[in-house]
Write a protein that holds these residues in place. Structure first.
Motif, PDB file in Angstrom:
ATOM      1  N   ARG A   1      -1.008   8.187  -8.278  1.00 41.30           N
ATOM      2  CA  ARG A   1      -2.194   7.167  -8.493  1.00 41.30           C
ATOM      3  C   ARG A   1      -2.140   7.074 -10.125  1.00 41.30           C
ATOM      4  O   ARG A   1      -2.764   6.149 -10.596  1.00 41.30           O
ATOM      5  CB  ARG A   1      -3.025   7.354  -7.648  1.00 41.30           C
ATOM      6  CG  ARG A   1      -3.230   7.164  -6.355  1.00 41.30           C
ATOM      7  CD  ARG A   1      -4.419   7.221  -5.500  1.00 41.30           C
ATOM      8  NE  ARG A   1      -4.054   7.163  -3.971  1.00 41.30           N
ATOM      9  CZ  ARG A   1      -4.093   7.971  -3.194  1.00 41.30           C
ATOM     10  NH1 ARG A   1      -4.257   9.483  -3.667  1.00 41.30           N
ATOM     11  NH2 ARG A   1      -3.816   7.913  -1.909  1.00 41.30           N
TER      12      ARG A   1
ATOM     13  N   SER B   1      -5.167   0.049  -8.546  1.00 43.90           N
ATOM     14  CA  SER B   1      -5.052   0.027  -6.837  1.00 43.90           C
ATOM     15  C   SER B   1      -3.766  -0.168  -6.384  1.00 43.90           C
ATOM     16  O   SER B   1      -3.652  -1.126  -5.532  1.00 43.90           O
ATOM     17  CB  SER B   1      -6.283  -0.711  -6.393  1.00 43.90           C
ATOM     18  OG  SER B   1      -7.404  -0.693  -6.819  1.00 43.90           O
ATOM     19  N   PRO B   2      -2.620   0.795  -6.549  1.00 44.38           N
ATOM     20  CA  PRO B   2      -1.373   0.668  -5.842  1.00 44.38           C
ATOM     21  C   PRO B   2      -1.708   0.796  -4.387  1.00 44.38           C
ATOM     22  O   PRO B   2      -2.572   1.549  -3.683  1.00 44.38           O
ATOM     23  CB  PRO B   2      -0.845   1.772  -6.569  1.00 44.38           C
ATOM     24  CG  PRO B   2      -1.886   2.925  -6.574  1.00 44.38           C
ATOM     25  CD  PRO B   2      -2.918   2.204  -7.195  1.00 44.38           C
ATOM     26  N   GLU B   3      -0.542   0.141  -3.720  1.00 43.08           N
ATOM     27  CA  GLU B   3      -0.554   0.238  -2.165  1.00 43.08           C
ATOM     28  C   GLU B   3      -0.237   1.464  -1.846  1.00 43.08           C
ATOM     29  O   GLU B   3       0.517   2.297  -2.458  1.00 43.08           O
ATOM     30  CB  GLU B   3       0.499  -0.715  -1.606  1.00 43.08           C
ATOM     31  CG  GLU B   3       0.034  -2.437  -1.942  1.00 43.08           C
ATOM     32  CD  GLU B   3      -1.084  -2.765  -1.030  1.00 43.08           C
ATOM     33  OE1 GLU B   3      -1.048  -2.371  -0.001  1.00 43.08           O
ATOM     34  OE2 GLU B   3      -1.600  -3.823  -1.352  1.00 43.08           O
TER      35      GLU B   3
ATOM     36  N   PHE C   1       0.475   5.417 -11.763  1.00 40.18           N
ATOM     37  CA  PHE C   1       0.200   3.897 -11.748  1.00 40.18           C
ATOM     38  C   PHE C   1      -0.875   3.253 -12.524  1.00 40.18           C
ATOM     39  O   PHE C   1      -0.710   2.375 -13.185  1.00 40.18           O
ATOM     40  CB  PHE C   1      -0.267   3.651 -10.475  1.00 40.18           C
ATOM     41  CG  PHE C   1       0.754   3.092  -9.426  1.00 40.18           C
ATOM     42  CD1 PHE C   1       1.801   1.833  -9.551  1.00 40.18           C
ATOM     43  CD2 PHE C   1       1.302   4.089  -8.386  1.00 40.18           C
ATOM     44  CE1 PHE C   1       2.499   1.787  -8.779  1.00 40.18           C
ATOM     45  CE2 PHE C   1       2.315   3.627  -7.389  1.00 40.18           C
ATOM     46  CZ  PHE C   1       3.129   2.492  -7.640  1.00 40.18           C
TER      47      PHE C   1
ATOM     48  N   HIS D   1       3.395   2.433  -1.448  1.00 39.52           N
ATOM     49  CA  HIS D   1       4.169   2.485  -2.835  1.00 39.52           C
ATOM     50  C   HIS D   1       3.753   4.062  -3.134  1.00 39.52           C
ATOM     51  O   HIS D   1       4.575   4.521  -3.700  1.00 39.52           O
ATOM     52  CB  HIS D   1       3.439   1.625  -3.772  1.00 39.52           C
ATOM     53  CG  HIS D   1       4.060  -0.019  -3.178  1.00 39.52           C
ATOM     54  ND1 HIS D   1       3.481  -1.047  -3.679  1.00 39.52           N
ATOM     55  CD2 HIS D   1       5.079  -0.236  -2.470  1.00 39.52           C
ATOM     56  CE1 HIS D   1       4.012  -2.064  -3.263  1.00 39.52           C
ATOM     57  NE2 HIS D   1       4.964  -1.684  -2.233  1.00 39.52           N
TER      58      HIS D   1
ATOM     59  N   GLU E   1       6.727  -5.722  -7.667  1.00 33.76           N
ATOM     60  CA  GLU E   1       5.455  -6.003  -7.045  1.00 33.76           C
ATOM     61  C   GLU E   1       4.156  -6.013  -8.099  1.00 33.76           C
ATOM     62  O   GLU E   1       3.494  -7.006  -7.508  1.00 33.76           O
ATOM     63  CB  GLU E   1       5.261  -4.900  -5.846  1.00 33.76           C
ATOM     64  CG  GLU E   1       6.159  -5.196  -4.512  1.00 33.76           C
ATOM     65  CD  GLU E   1       5.720  -6.321  -3.803  1.00 33.76           C
ATOM     66  OE1 GLU E   1       4.446  -6.890  -3.760  1.00 33.76           O
ATOM     67  OE2 GLU E   1       6.859  -6.762  -3.128  1.00 33.76           O
ATOM     68  N   TYR E   2       4.488  -5.271  -9.141  1.00 35.24           N
ATOM     69  CA  TYR E   2       3.405  -5.083  -9.968  1.00 35.24           C
ATOM     70  C   TYR E   2       3.717  -5.799 -11.484  1.00 35.24           C
ATOM     71  O   TYR E   2       3.185  -5.499 -12.402  1.00 35.24           O
ATOM     72  CB  TYR E   2       2.777  -3.647 -10.207  1.00 35.24           C
ATOM     73  CG  TYR E   2       2.523  -3.069  -8.830  1.00 35.24           C
ATOM     74  CD1 TYR E   2       1.271  -3.181  -8.396  1.00 35.24           C
ATOM     75  CD2 TYR E   2       3.395  -2.056  -8.161  1.00 35.24           C
ATOM     76  CE1 TYR E   2       0.768  -2.868  -7.010  1.00 35.24           C
ATOM     77  CE2 TYR E   2       2.981  -1.542  -6.985  1.00 35.24           C
ATOM     78  CZ  TYR E   2       1.578  -1.702  -6.461  1.00 35.24           C
ATOM     79  OH  TYR E   2       1.335  -1.186  -5.239  1.00 35.24           O
ATOM     80  N   ASP E   3       4.946  -6.188 -11.567  1.00 34.49           N
ATOM     81  CA  ASP E   3       5.546  -6.766 -12.552  1.00 34.49           C
ATOM     82  C   ASP E   3       5.662  -5.986 -13.755  1.00 34.49           C
ATOM     83  O   ASP E   3       5.261  -5.899 -14.856  1.00 34.49           O
ATOM     84  CB  ASP E   3       4.612  -8.028 -13.054  1.00 34.49           C
ATOM     85  CG  ASP E   3       5.386  -8.905 -14.402  1.00 34.49           C
ATOM     86  OD1 ASP E   3       6.554  -9.072 -14.266  1.00 34.49           O
ATOM     87  OD2 ASP E   3       4.519  -9.502 -15.013  1.00 34.49           O
ATOM     88  N   LEU E   4       6.344  -4.848 -13.297  1.00 27.00           N
ATOM     89  CA  LEU E   4       6.451  -3.482 -14.222  1.00 27.00           C
ATOM     90  C   LEU E   4       7.774  -3.393 -14.548  1.00 27.00           C
ATOM     91  O   LEU E   4       9.001  -3.669 -13.611  1.00 27.00           O
ATOM     92  CB  LEU E   4       6.101  -2.329 -13.741  1.00 27.00           C
ATOM     93  CG  LEU E   4       4.493  -2.175 -13.516  1.00 27.00           C
ATOM     94  CD1 LEU E   4       4.004  -0.847 -12.756  1.00 27.00           C
ATOM     95  CD2 LEU E   4       3.532  -2.231 -14.907  1.00 27.00           C
TER      96      LEU E   4
ATOM     97  N   LEU F   1       7.648   2.516 -14.996  1.00 22.62           N
ATOM     98  CA  LEU F   1       6.821   3.351 -13.862  1.00 22.62           C
ATOM     99  C   LEU F   1       7.457   4.669 -13.710  1.00 22.62           C
ATOM    100  O   LEU F   1       6.701   5.608 -13.498  1.00 22.62           O
ATOM    101  CB  LEU F   1       7.263   2.148 -12.871  1.00 22.62           C
ATOM    102  CG  LEU F   1       6.606   3.034 -11.527  1.00 22.62           C
ATOM    103  CD1 LEU F   1       5.041   2.915 -11.722  1.00 22.62           C
ATOM    104  CD2 LEU F   1       6.843   1.777 -10.071  1.00 22.62           C
TER     105      LEU F   1
ATOM    106  N   VAL G   1      -1.853  -0.107 -13.237  1.00 21.71           N
ATOM    107  CA  VAL G   1      -2.200  -0.706 -11.790  1.00 21.71           C
ATOM    108  C   VAL G   1      -3.351   0.475 -11.389  1.00 21.71           C
ATOM    109  O   VAL G   1      -2.939   1.720 -11.120  1.00 21.71           O
ATOM    110  CB  VAL G   1      -0.838  -0.288 -11.000  1.00 21.71           C
ATOM    111  CG1 VAL G   1      -1.169  -0.766  -9.600  1.00 21.71           C
ATOM    112  CG2 VAL G   1       0.273  -1.275 -11.579  1.00 21.71           C
TER     113      VAL G   1
END
Length: 220
Positions: free
Chosen positions: A29, A39-41, A32, A44, A63-66, A71, A37
């Motif tokens: 976390r 609040s990642p799922e 992320f 994930h 999913e997060y446009d990264l 990442l 990011v």
């Protein structure tokens, strides 16, 4: 009983306490958050804790446009940082039975899917460099995910260093057993507390409850 001239060990859960799931998740976390990011799922986060492969990583990054490389670099940095902190504060330690390995005569190595730099830190931190003759972990790259166990890549490299003819690999997971057999080695499954209920998809050559049992096998 077979005589072995080389002994290889997994690291986490065999030589040292495995990382706590909540510590790993917190590190992911933080990674992320470092790339924007907040609040990642949850699925994930769980994937990046250890089971992800390159295609899955790219899907998560999309999913997060990264950028997947950005990442993954954050993931590796924060994961390793959290591990170092837990070893330094004593939350994670070596198992007491590691001291018995100093009595073994065979060349020994460590082969892990953890970071190579983390294995190096552990050997330094616990003064184990004199116990093991070689060691391998993953590089901090996306490509390294294709080489982790049950791929035999790092087992093969360790055997090339040590030059033995008859080896056994000691692990605490199904992938350790599979990797050993794929590499042409016998396997020892250590059924410690965290792996007591692990179901293996193929039988290990031996099962033990601690490293004293390993010493008995390879000293016979």
């Amino acid at each position: 009983m077979t005589a072995y001239d080389t002994v290889l060990f997994d690291n986490d859960g065999v030589l040292v306490d495995p990382p706590a799931a909540e510590t790993q998740a917190a590190a992911i976390r933080d990674a992320f958050a470092a790339v924007g990011v907040d609040s990642p799922e949850q699925d994930h986060v769980e994937s990046l804790c250890g089971g992800v492969f390159p295609d899955g990583l790219r899907d998560i990054a999309t999913e997060y446009d990264l950028d997947p490389a950005e990442l993954w670099a954050a993931r590796e940095e924060y994961d390793e940082r959290s591990q170092f902190a837990k070893f330094r504060d004593g939350t994670r330690d070596t198992y007491d039975d590691v001291t018995g390995l100093t009595d073994l005569d065979q060349p020994m190595g460590v082969v892990s899917s953890n970071h190579h730099s983390t294995i190096e830190f552990i050997l330094d931190h616990f003064d184990l460099h004199t116990v093991f003759d070689t060691y391998y972990g993953r590089e901090m790259t996306i490509d390294s995910l294709t080489k982790k166990k049950p791929n035999t890549h790092y087992l093969d490299r360790a055997m090339a260093d040590l030059g033995g003819d008859s080896a056994v690999y000691v692990g605490d997971s199904d992938t350790d057993v599979i990797a050993a057999h794929r590499a042409g080695m016998d396997s020892v499954f250590v059924r410690r507390e965290h792996s007591r209920d692990t179901e293996l998809t193929e039988a290990a050559t031996y099962e033990v409850t601690d490293l004293h049992g390993v010493a008995d096998i390879v000293s016979s």
